[in-house]
Write an enzyme that holds these catalytic residues in place. Structure first.
Site, short mmCIF file in Angstrom:
data_model
loop_
_atom_site.label_atom_id
_atom_site.label_comp_id
_atom_site.label_asym_id
_atom_site.label_seq_id
_atom_site.Cartn_x
_atom_site.Cartn_y
_atom_site.Cartn_z
N LYS A 1 0.83 -1.21 0.00
CA LYS A 1 0.00 0.00 0.00
C LYS A 1 0.87 1.26 0.00
O LYS A 1 0.63 2.18 -0.78
CB LYS A 1 -0.94 0.03 1.23
CG LYS A 1 -1.89 -1.15 1.31
CD LYS A 1 -2.85 -1.03 2.49
CE LYS A 1 -2.20 -1.04 3.86
NZ LYS A 1 -1.58 -2.33 4.23
N ARG B 1 -9.42 1.01 9.03
CA ARG B 1 -8.98 -0.34 9.36
C ARG B 1 -10.07 -1.11 10.10
O ARG B 1 -9.85 -2.28 10.44
CB ARG B 1 -7.76 -0.25 10.27
CG ARG B 1 -6.43 -0.48 9.57
CD ARG B 1 -5.37 -0.40 10.65
NE ARG B 1 -4.12 -1.00 10.34
CZ ARG B 1 -3.09 -0.37 9.79
NH1 ARG B 1 -3.21 0.87 9.39
NH2 ARG B 1 -1.95 -0.98 9.63
N ARG C 1 11.72 -6.64 4.79
CA ARG C 1 11.45 -5.22 4.52
C ARG C 1 12.38 -4.33 5.34
O ARG C 1 12.58 -4.55 6.53
CB ARG C 1 9.99 -4.87 4.85
CG ARG C 1 9.75 -3.36 4.81
CD ARG C 1 8.30 -3.00 4.66
NE ARG C 1 7.53 -3.13 5.89
CZ ARG C 1 6.25 -2.78 5.98
NH1 ARG C 1 5.61 -2.32 4.92
NH2 ARG C 1 5.59 -2.93 7.11
N ARG D 1 11.69 -2.11 10.34
CA ARG D 1 10.62 -1.43 11.06
C ARG D 1 10.37 -2.19 12.36
O ARG D 1 10.32 -3.42 12.36
CB ARG D 1 9.35 -1.42 10.20
CG ARG D 1 8.66 -0.08 10.19
CD ARG D 1 7.50 -0.08 9.25
NE ARG D 1 6.27 -0.51 9.92
CZ ARG D 1 5.07 -0.37 9.38
NH1 ARG D 1 4.93 0.17 8.18
NH2 ARG D 1 4.01 -0.76 10.03
N ARG E 1 -0.22 -8.68 13.75
CA ARG E 1 -0.80 -7.70 12.82
C ARG E 1 -1.68 -8.40 11.78
O ARG E 1 -2.73 -7.89 11.39
CB ARG E 1 0.30 -6.88 12.14
CG ARG E 1 0.92 -5.86 13.09
CD ARG E 1 2.25 -5.35 12.61
NE ARG E 1 2.17 -4.63 11.35
CZ ARG E 1 3.19 -4.52 10.49
NH1 ARG E 1 4.35 -5.09 10.75
NH2 ARG E 1 3.03 -3.84 9.38
P1 AMP Z 1 0.82 0.94 9.14
O1 AMP Z 1 2.04 1.74 8.86
O2 AMP Z 1 -0.37 1.36 8.33
O3 AMP Z 1 1.09 -0.55 9.07
O4 AMP Z 1 0.43 1.26 10.68
C1 AMP Z 1 1.31 0.96 11.73
C2 AMP Z 1 0.55 0.86 13.05
O5 AMP Z 1 -0.10 2.12 13.34
C3 AMP Z 1 -0.56 -0.16 13.08
O6 AMP Z 1 -0.08 -1.47 13.37
C4 AMP Z 1 -1.45 0.39 14.20
O7 AMP Z 1 -0.88 0.14 15.47
C5 AMP Z 1 -1.37 1.90 13.96
N1 AMP Z 1 -2.43 2.37 13.03
C6 AMP Z 1 -2.25 2.94 11.80
N2 AMP Z 1 -3.42 3.25 11.23
C7 AMP Z 1 -4.39 2.86 12.11
C8 AMP Z 1 -5.81 2.87 12.09
N3 AMP Z 1 -6.49 3.34 11.02
N4 AMP Z 1 -6.47 2.39 13.16
C9 AMP Z 1 -5.81 1.92 14.25
N5 AMP Z 1 -4.47 1.84 14.32
C10 AMP Z 1 -3.75 2.31 13.28
#
Ligand code: AMP
Length: 210
Positions: free
Chosen positions: A15, A90, A127, A154, A165
């Site tokens: 994404k 999400r 990654r 990360r 996750r």
């Molecule tokens: P991402 O970079 O999109 O994988 O987001 C990293 C982390 O941020 C996720 O594992 C969640 O802990 C938090 N996070 C990001 N976006 C959301 C969301 N829309 N709702 C809840 N937690 C979020």
């Protein structure tokens, strides 16, 4: 014409990588809630202190907190021509909140990037991300393609956290596929290919659906 895009798909589906290409193509801001939260954690803001432990374990922060962040971000005039949301919504309540935020604006175009769990686990194990600009890098090194910054793993790509996750994705986020699936603006894209091929497919699908 306003283009309001949402990227859906499991962690590691591409994404963020795709959003970075697409924002150039359509000249709309890439809004990554994960990146905004990581910035807040790094800066030690009250929001960052509230969410750091949850993010580290791969859980979701509360719908109210993240929706507040997105409402404020979408109020910014740089989104007048549209936006590209990556990592939000999400959950079903977040999707409902987004529909309310967009009443009176152009309809959402939803792009689902499909990738199997086996591919997700394999990808995230290798990654790296740029410590400076946050760009993703898989099988590159030692410096960021975009800005030359140093590449680091990360924190939430450790195997145990990835498995959590993925479970969170299955339980909370996958229901969005049915929530959006029957809209005429829904696009499904095979993510198990070279990034440039995925980008080309997304552009074709979005131009057809917008
Ligand atoms: P991402 O970079 O999109 O994988 O987001 C990293 C982390 O941020 C996720 O594992 C969640 O802990 C938090 N996070 C990001 N976006 C959301 C969301 N829309 N709702 C809840 N937690 C979020």
């Amino acid at each position: 014409m306003e283009l309001n895009l949402v990227m859906l798909g499991p962690p590691g589906a591409g994404k963020g990588t795709q959003a970075r290409q697409l924002r150039r193509k359509w000249n709309i801001p890439h809004i990554s809630t994960g990146a905004m939260l990581r910035d807040a954690v790094q800066a030690g803001t009250p929001l960052g202190r509230e969410v750091a432990a949850i993010m580290e374990g791969g859980g979701l922060i509360s719908d109210d907190v993240i929706t507040h962040v997105v409402v404020e971000r979408l109020a910014h005039p740089d989104t007048n021509g549209g936006f590209l949301l990556d990592g939000y919504p999400r959950t079903i309540p977040q999707a409902e909140a987004l529909d309310r935020m967009l009443s009176g604006r152009a309809p959402l175009v939803v792009v689902e990037i499909v990738l199997s769990e086996a591919d997700v686990v394999r990808r995230l194990a290798s990654r790296m991300v740029c410590a400076e600009c946050g760009a993703n890098a898989i099988g590159e090194g030692p410096a960021c393609h975009d800005c030359g910054g140093p590449l680091v793993p990360r924190a939430d790509d450790r195997e145990q956290v990835v498995l959590n996750r993925l479970k969170v994705y299955r339980d909370q986020t996958e229901p969005l596929i049915s929530y959006y699936g029957n809209r005429s603006t829904y696009c499904r894209i095979d993510g198990a290919r070279l990034p440039d091929d995925v980008t080309a497919d997304i552009i074709k699908a979005v131009e057809r659906h917008r």
